[in-house]
Design a protein around this motif. Structure first.
Motif, PDB file in Angstrom:
ATOM      1  N   GLU A  94       0.825  -1.208   0.000  1.00  0.00           N
ATOM      2  CA  GLU A  94       0.000   0.000   0.000  1.00  0.00           C
ATOM      3  C   GLU A  94       0.863   1.264   0.000  1.00  0.00           C
ATOM      4  O   GLU A  94       0.466   2.285  -0.583  1.00  0.00           O
ATOM      5  N   HIS A  95       2.039   1.221   0.631  1.00  0.00           N
ATOM      6  CA  HIS A  95       2.972   2.353   0.543  1.00  0.00           C
ATOM      7  C   HIS A  95       3.408   2.582  -0.902  1.00  0.00           C
ATOM      8  O   HIS A  95       3.519   3.732  -1.362  1.00  0.00           O
ATOM      9  N   ILE A  96       3.680   1.491  -1.610  1.00  0.00           N
ATOM     10  CA  ILE A  96       4.092   1.609  -3.013  1.00  0.00           C
ATOM     11  C   ILE A  96       2.957   2.181  -3.855  1.00  0.00           C
ATOM     12  O   ILE A  96       3.166   3.084  -4.681  1.00  0.00           O
ATOM     13  N   ASN A  97       1.740   1.696  -3.638  1.00  0.00           N
ATOM     14  CA  ASN A  97       0.596   2.205  -4.401  1.00  0.00           C
ATOM     15  C   ASN A  97       0.351   3.683  -4.095  1.00  0.00           C
ATOM     16  O   ASN A  97       0.022   4.470  -4.997  1.00  0.00           O
ATOM     17  N   SER A 108       1.023  -0.233 -13.521  1.00  0.00           N
ATOM     18  CA  SER A 108       1.959  -1.174 -14.164  1.00  0.00           C
ATOM     19  C   SER A 108       3.379  -0.638 -14.160  1.00  0.00           C
ATOM     20  O   SER A 108       4.337  -1.384 -13.896  1.00  0.00           O
ATOM     21  N   THR A 109       3.541   0.664 -14.425  1.00  0.00           N
ATOM     22  CA  THR A 109       4.872   1.274 -14.401  1.00  0.00           C
ATOM     23  C   THR A 109       5.455   1.242 -12.999  1.00  0.00           C
ATOM     24  O   THR A 109       6.624   0.885 -12.795  1.00  0.00           O
ATOM     25  N   ALA A 114       8.965  -1.261  -8.923  1.00  0.00           N
ATOM     26  CA  ALA A 114       8.960  -1.741  -7.542  1.00  0.00           C
ATOM     27  C   ALA A 114       9.457  -3.177  -7.433  1.00  0.00           C
ATOM     28  O   ALA A 114      10.203  -3.508  -6.502  1.00  0.00           O
ATOM     29  N   ASP A 115       9.042  -4.030  -8.361  1.00  0.00           N
ATOM     30  CA  ASP A 115       9.442  -5.440  -8.293  1.00  0.00           C
ATOM     31  C   ASP A 115      10.954  -5.581  -8.291  1.00  0.00           C
ATOM     32  O   ASP A 115      11.517  -6.380  -7.531  1.00  0.00           O
ATOM     33  N   ARG A 116      11.610  -4.800  -9.123  1.00  0.00           N
ATOM     34  CA  ARG A 116      13.077  -4.849  -9.176  1.00  0.00           C
ATOM     35  C   ARG A 116      13.677  -4.357  -7.869  1.00  0.00           C
ATOM     36  O   ARG A 116      14.588  -4.972  -7.306  1.00  0.00           O
ATOM     37  N   LEU A 117      13.171  -3.238  -7.359  1.00  0.00           N
ATOM     38  CA  LEU A 117      13.716  -2.659  -6.133  1.00  0.00           C
ATOM     39  C   LEU A 117      13.457  -3.545  -4.920  1.00  0.00           C
ATOM     40  O   LEU A 117      14.295  -3.649  -4.021  1.00  0.00           O
ATOM     41  N   CYS A 146      10.332   3.499  -2.251  1.00  0.00           N
ATOM     42  CA  CYS A 146       9.319   4.464  -2.665  1.00  0.00           C
ATOM     43  C   CYS A 146       9.930   5.658  -3.403  1.00  0.00           C
ATOM     44  O   CYS A 146       9.369   6.147  -4.385  1.00  0.00           O
ATOM     45  N   ALA A 147      11.088   6.111  -2.948  1.00  0.00           N
ATOM     46  CA  ALA A 147      11.742   7.244  -3.614  1.00  0.00           C
ATOM     47  C   ALA A 147      12.228   6.865  -5.009  1.00  0.00           C
ATOM     48  O   ALA A 147      12.026   7.606  -5.976  1.00  0.00           O
ATOM     49  N   PHE A 148      12.858   5.704  -5.129  1.00  0.00           N
ATOM     50  CA  PHE A 148      13.426   5.319  -6.417  1.00  0.00           C
ATOM     51  C   PHE A 148      12.361   4.872  -7.410  1.00  0.00           C
ATOM     52  O   PHE A 148      12.606   4.881  -8.622  1.00  0.00           O
ATOM     53  N   ILE A 149      11.174   4.494  -6.929  1.00  0.00           N
ATOM     54  CA  ILE A 149      10.061   4.230  -7.843  1.00  0.00           C
ATOM     55  C   ILE A 149       9.709   5.487  -8.624  1.00  0.00           C
ATOM     56  O   ILE A 149       9.392   5.446  -9.815  1.00  0.00           O
TER      57      ILE A 149
END
Length: 250
Positions: A94-97, A108-109, A114-117, A146-149
């Motif tokens: 939920e933080h990522i969303n 999707s982006t 996020a999956d990689r990080l 979250c920052a690098f996303i």
């Protein structure tokens, strides 16, 4: 110019604690913001973030001041604080969303990044967990993810290595260099001068709320007439040897 600070004076009240701060960051640079506690690093960062209003001077991100276009100004930067700030009632997923929504990213982006990080920071099996179950280092990794996303033009990272394990530190450094090579920029406040010397393109050294010196390592050596000196030695010389027992942690 990604960040331009011109004669910034400000503080938390009518009394200024930083004075006539001027420096810039170009695309594809890592800039080290160096200074002891109380030198003005955090105050400068809070002004850049728009949390404090300057007494005088200006701050521009990609040529825009925050009161000209607040949304664009803030979307062009990402901030990673020294102490993680998470919502206890939200899972990692939920933080990522939430981050994706804040930066206007489609799902999707955001999740492709996020999956990689998540794999890089070894949190891919914890996406449905709440922060209450995370160590401080894990919480810091969530902030980093979250920052690098967001992939902004400017990252502002305050003491990025605190709480991270050696693998986490190595992963963060690799990400920072990768982002720099993609022509993004980083302002990094750090006490670890040996790491700053290896990865920063230029340095801004603060003392008592003022810029004491700035430039590349070679420019600082020339200014101080100290050829071959380390960043530690230059800093100690500039500050009159203050904190000499902290040669790698100032």
């Amino acid at each position: 110019m990604v960040l331009n600070i011109d004669k910034l004076t400000g503080g938390y009240s009518k009394t200024a604690v930083i004075h006539d701060i001027s420096f810039d960051i170009k695309s594809g640079e890592i800039i080290g913001l160096i200074g002891l506690n109380g030198s003005g690093k955090s105050t400068t960062i809070k002004h850049i973030l728009g949390l404090l209003h300057p007494h005088k001077g200006s701050i521009e991100v990609n040529g825009i001041q925050i009161d000209e276009d607040t949304e664009k100004y803030r979307r062009d930067l990402a901030y990673i604080p020294e102490s993680p700030i998470l919502y206890e009632e939200l899972t990692l997923k939920e933080h990522i969303n939430m981050t994706a929504m804040a930066y206007g990213l489609d799902e999707s982006t955001a999740w492709e990044r996020a999956d990689r990080l998540l794999k890089v920071f070894r949190l891919d099996d914890k996406v449905n967990m709440f922060p209450t179950h995370f160590s401080k280092g894990m919480k810091q990794k969530v902030m980093l993810i979250c920052a690098f996303i967001a992939e902004p033009d400017l990252y502002i990272i305050d003491e990025p290595f605190l709480g991270l394990d050696p693998l986490g530190i190595e992963s963060l450094i690799e990400l920072m260099v990768e982002e720099r090579d993609k022509n993004r920029s980083i302002l990094m406040s750090t006490h670890i001068l040996s790491t700053a010397e290896r990865y920063c393109n230029r340095y801004v050294i603060l003392d008592d709320g003022r810029v004491l010196a700035s430039g590349t390592i070679e420019e600082l050596r020339e200014q101080m007439n100290m050829p071959g000196a380390s960043l530690d030695d230059l800093y100690l010389s500039l500050t009159g040897g203050a904190g000499s027992n902290e040669s790698t942690s100032v």
